[in-house]
Scaffold this active site. Structure first.
Site, mmCIF file in Angstrom:
data_model
loop_
_atom_site.group_PDB
_atom_site.id
_atom_site.type_symbol
_atom_site.label_atom_id
_atom_site.label_comp_id
_atom_site.label_asym_id
_atom_site.label_seq_id
_atom_site.Cartn_x
_atom_site.Cartn_y
_atom_site.Cartn_z
ATOM 1 N N HIS B 36 75.441 52.405 26.541
ATOM 2 C CA HIS B 36 76.761 52.069 27.105
ATOM 3 C C HIS B 36 76.753 52.226 28.623
ATOM 4 O O HIS B 36 77.409 51.464 29.332
ATOM 5 C CB HIS B 36 77.842 52.920 26.441
ATOM 6 C CG HIS B 36 77.911 52.680 24.966
ATOM 7 N ND1 HIS B 36 78.530 51.582 24.435
ATOM 8 C CD2 HIS B 36 77.368 53.347 23.924
ATOM 9 C CE1 HIS B 36 78.383 51.589 23.120
ATOM 10 N NE2 HIS B 36 77.688 52.659 22.785
ATOM 11 N N ASP B 42 76.358 47.332 34.318
ATOM 12 C CA ASP B 42 76.125 45.903 34.557
ATOM 13 C C ASP B 42 77.441 45.344 35.090
ATOM 14 O O ASP B 42 78.352 44.999 34.344
ATOM 15 C CB ASP B 42 75.719 45.221 33.250
ATOM 16 C CG ASP B 42 75.450 43.726 33.428
ATOM 17 O OD1 ASP B 42 75.906 43.148 34.442
ATOM 18 O OD2 ASP B 42 74.807 43.147 32.549
ATOM 19 N N ARG B 45 78.670 41.763 34.158
ATOM 20 C CA ARG B 45 79.267 41.772 32.822
ATOM 21 C C ARG B 45 80.660 42.406 32.837
ATOM 22 O O ARG B 45 81.652 41.795 32.462
ATOM 23 C CB ARG B 45 78.351 42.557 31.877
ATOM 24 C CG ARG B 45 78.994 43.006 30.568
ATOM 25 C CD ARG B 45 78.161 44.149 29.977
ATOM 26 N NE ARG B 45 78.695 44.633 28.716
ATOM 27 C CZ ARG B 45 79.593 45.614 28.610
ATOM 28 N NH1 ARG B 45 80.089 46.201 29.697
ATOM 29 N NH2 ARG B 45 80.003 46.014 27.425
ATOM 30 N N GLY B 69 83.675 45.413 18.158
ATOM 31 C CA GLY B 69 82.555 46.165 18.726
ATOM 32 C C GLY B 69 82.990 46.823 20.020
ATOM 33 O O GLY B 69 82.463 46.546 21.088
ATOM 34 N N ASP B 91 84.572 49.566 15.727
ATOM 35 C CA ASP B 91 83.129 49.741 15.942
ATOM 36 C C ASP B 91 82.586 50.595 14.801
ATOM 37 O O ASP B 91 83.241 51.539 14.356
ATOM 38 C CB ASP B 91 82.845 50.409 17.298
ATOM 39 C CG ASP B 91 81.491 50.008 17.855
ATOM 40 O OD1 ASP B 91 81.437 49.482 18.981
ATOM 41 O OD2 ASP B 91 80.474 50.203 17.150
ATOM 42 N N GLU B 120 84.241 43.965 8.265
ATOM 43 C CA GLU B 120 84.429 43.358 6.946
ATOM 44 C C GLU B 120 85.151 44.294 5.989
ATOM 45 O O GLU B 120 85.711 43.844 4.980
ATOM 46 C CB GLU B 120 83.058 43.002 6.331
ATOM 47 C CG GLU B 120 82.277 41.927 7.062
ATOM 48 C CD GLU B 120 81.464 42.450 8.264
ATOM 49 O OE1 GLU B 120 81.780 43.550 8.765
ATOM 50 O OE2 GLU B 120 80.567 41.739 8.695
ATOM 51 N N GLU B 147 70.081 39.904 18.120
ATOM 52 C CA GLU B 147 70.847 41.126 17.821
ATOM 53 C C GLU B 147 72.310 40.999 18.239
ATOM 54 O O GLU B 147 72.969 41.994 18.533
ATOM 55 C CB GLU B 147 70.212 42.356 18.479
ATOM 56 C CG GLU B 147 68.907 42.763 17.828
ATOM 57 C CD GLU B 147 68.546 44.231 18.007
ATOM 58 O OE1 GLU B 147 69.075 44.859 18.923
ATOM 59 O OE2 GLU B 147 67.761 44.733 17.187
ATOM 60 N N HIS B 287 71.997 42.972 32.679
ATOM 61 C CA HIS B 287 71.087 43.695 31.786
ATOM 62 C C HIS B 287 70.485 42.770 30.736
ATOM 63 O O HIS B 287 69.549 43.151 30.039
ATOM 64 C CB HIS B 287 71.801 44.883 31.130
ATOM 65 C CG HIS B 287 72.713 44.512 30.014
ATOM 66 N ND1 HIS B 287 73.931 43.901 30.223
ATOM 67 C CD2 HIS B 287 72.582 44.621 28.668
ATOM 68 C CE1 HIS B 287 74.511 43.687 29.063
ATOM 69 N NE2 HIS B 287 73.718 44.108 28.114
#
Lengths: 346, 346
Positions: B36, B42, B45, B69, B91, B120, B147, B287
C-alpha cells in the site's frame, strides 16, 4: 538467501516449472528463476563460495559432498570441479528440475546426484549410517537468520557429517551498530503522519515494528560495530539460535541516531587460506543488504558516548522462519535516554 | 495494483495484521503495508484518483459510492470529502482492519462503511435490490490485466450499479510498441548462456517466456505505439477480457528490435474535465512501469518498415489471475523475418 521453499507444504511439487502459476510460486517461491538470478548475480556471495571450493581441491578431492538447498546446482558443480568423488544436492523446490538439466548439460551426470524433497525425509543413497565428508550450503537469510534454513543444515550435519568432516561455510558473526537516517526515516516512517492530508498513524506503528532490509551508506554509521553473536557451524545447536546479547556501541561523532543497523559476516575457515565476506555497510553490495531497526525516538549521542543495551532474537512461535527481535537500549552521557523496541521480521 | 488478496483462501483472515507471520502474508499479500505504501506513493496513480474525485463534487454530492478493493481506504476518503452521502469499501485482505482505524481517526465513521470479505459473498447493507450511484476502484495490474481484479469490478457493476451510474475510472486502453534493448537483454537473457562458466540455457528458455515488468527509456522505443485493446468499463464483459488483436508497428528509425513493450492508459471520462494518466515509456514513472516481452531473435527494422502481427491475451486456465499471451509477428521490408512467442505472466 537459502534455496529452499518458504512453505512446508510443497504445493507446487506435482507441477513442472514451465506450468507453474502465480499460486504455485506463492507456495514454492524458490521455483522462480528470478530469485536464483539475484543470488547468482550477487558476486560477493557466489565468488566467495566458488573461491572457497575451487581453490581448495586438496580438501575436495575424492570426497563425498552434500549441498543442502542446492537451488540451480551451482555449488554442486563447484564441488565437482574441485574434484569431489560424489556430490549430493537436496532441494524441496521445483527449481531442482532445472538443476538436473543444468548439471547434466555441463557433464556432471556421473558425479552429481540431485534429490528433490525435504532433507528430513529423503534417501540420499548413502546406505545405512552413510556419511559425507563435507557439507556445503548457502543457507543465510536477511539478518542472517530470517527465513534461513540453518535448522536444516544443522540437522544434516548431525545426521550425515562424518567425524572430522567440514562445513562450508563454518563461521558466521552477527553485528549491530547505530545510524543517522533522518531523511529516509521521514520517508518510510514519517510518511504515515500525513498521507494526502489523512492521518495514517496506525500504519506508522506497524511500520516501526518491521525491520527494513536496505543498503546503508557507511557515512550514516555513527557508532563502532559490536558483534552480538558468533556461530561455529561445526558445533552450534538449534537451541543456540535463540539468543540474548548485551551490546555496547561507542559513538564516533556527535550526531543523532534514528535506527540500529544489523548485518553479518561469513567465513570459510577450513580453506587453506580463509575466505571471508561481509554484508556490512563498509563492504561491497550483497543481496542481503543490511537490516535497519528504526527506533521510535531519535537519540542524541556525543562522540565517546556509549549506547548500551540488549538484543533478544528468537524464531516466531507460530512460524519458525520469522524472527521476533527486541532491543532495549540506554544512551549514556549528557543526552541520556532509553527505550524498548519490539520487532518482527515476517 | 488492485487491492485484494492474491489468494482465494483468505488464510490470514483470523489473524490480526499485527500478529501475521510470513506464511500469512503469502496467503494475503495485500495485508502488508508495504504494498500500500508503494501504491500510495505512486503519485501519478493516487493524484489521478484524487483529482478525478475531489475536483468533481457535483458528481459525488449526496451519492452512494462503492469502492471495490478499498485497501487502506484512501479512495473512500476522497469520495467522502467530495460529498458522498455514503461510501462502502470492500476488501478481503486484513488491511481493511487498518482502513477501519484510518477512516475513523479521520472523522469518516458515519460516512464510510468498510466490509471485509469477497464481494461475491458480503452484504453491503444496501437492502434488497439496493444500488450504488458510483463505483470507484483501483483494480489495474501489470500490463493492465495481470493479477487485476477487473472481474470483481465488473461483477460489482452488474449487480450494484444503478442505471445511469458511473465508473471511476471508466476507460482503459492497452498499447504495444517495440524496443531496442541489447544491453539489458544480454544481462537478463544472455546471462544464462554462461553462469560462472556453466551453461544455464534451460533457464534462458524459461526467462524468455516471462514478460519483465520494468521501466523503459523512451529513447529505446523504435516504433510508433499501437492500441491493441480498449475497455469501456461501463459495458465491457468478462468474456471480452480474453482477446485477440492485430497490430501494426511502424518503425521510426533504422534499428534492432529485441522486445515488444506493453503498457496502458487510464481515463476518468465522467469527470467535468477528463482526468487521464498513462503508464507508457513517454510518461512519468508509475509502479506499473512497463512490460517487456523479449523475442528469441533480434529483428532488424528500417525506418518506415512495419512490424505486423497478432497478440492473443487470455487468463490462464488453472489460475485466472495469471495471463497467457502469445505474439506472432512479421517484419515487412528488406529485413523480412517472422516469429512466434508464447509468454506467461505468473
Amino acid at each position: 538467501m537459502a534455496s529452499t521453499s518458504t512453505n512446508g507444504a510443497a504445493a507446487g511439487a506435482s507441477t513442472s516449472t514451465a506450468d507453474m502459476t502465480s499460486k504455485d510460486y506463492y507456495a514454492d517461491s524458490y521455483a522462480h528463476f528470478g530469485i536464483h538470478e539475484e543470488m547468482l548475480k550477487d558476486e560477493v556471495r557466489t565468488r566467495s563460495y566458488r573461491n572457497s571450493i575451487i581453490n581448495n581441491p586438496h580438501l575436495f578431492k575424492d570426497k563425498i559432498v552434500l549441498d543442502v538447498g542446492c537451488g540451480t546446482g551451482i555449488l554442486c558443480m563447484f564441488a565437482a570441479k574441485a574434484g569431489a568423488k560424489k556430490v549430493i544436492g537436496v532441494d524441496m523446490s521445483n527449481i531442482i528440475d532445472q538443476a538436473k538439466i543444468i548439471t547434466e548439460v555441463n557433464g556432471f551426470k556421473d558425479t552429481i546426484t540431485l534429490v528433490k524433497g525435504k532433507l528430513e525425509e529423503v534417501d540420499l543413497g548413502l546406505g545405512p549410517n552413510g556419511k559425507v565428508d563435507i557439507i556445503i550450503s548457502e543457507w543465510m537469510g536477511y539478518f542472517l537468520l530470517y527465513e534461513s534454513m540453518l535448522d536444516t543444515v544443522l540437522m544434516a550435519r548431525d545426521k550425515y557429517l562424518a567425524p572430522g568432516g567440514m562445513m562450508f561455510p563454518d563461521k558466521a558473526t552477527m553485528y549491530i551498530s547505530a545510524i543517522e537516517d533522518q531523511e529516509y526515516k521521514d520517508e518510510k516512517i514519517g510518511f504515515w503522519d500525513d498521507v494526502y492530508g489523512f492521518n495514517y498513524s496506525c500504519i506508522k506503528d506497524i511500520a516501526l515494528r518491521e525491520p527494513l532490509v536496505d543498503t546503508v551508506d557507511i557515512k550514516s554509521v555513527v557508532c563502532d560495530p559490536c558483534a552480538i553473536k558468533q556461530l561455529d557451524l561445526l558445533t552450534v545447536t538449534k537451541e543456540e539460535l535463540s539468543f540474548e546479547s548485551d551490546f555496547t556501541l561507542n559513538a564516533t561523532r556527535d550526531d543523532y541516531v534514528h535506527a540500529f543497523l544489523g548485518w553479518f559476516d561469513i567465513s570459510f575457515d577450513a580453506c587453506h587460506k580463509p575466505v571471508q565476506f561481509s554484508t556490512g555497510p563498509h563492504s561491497r553490495y550483497t543481496h542481503w543488504k543490511q537490516t535497519v531497526f528504526y527506533t521510535k525516538d531519535v537519540l542524541a549521542v556525543n562522540q565517546g558516548d556509549a549506547i548500551t543495551g540488549r538484543l533478544v532474537c528468537k524464531p516466531n512461535e507460530r512460524n519458525n522462519r520469522d524472527l521476533d527481535i527486541t532491543i532495549d537500549y540506554q544512551v549514556q552521557g549528557a543526552t541520556a535516554s532509553s527505550g524498548h523496541m519490539e520487532y518482527k521480521m515476517s
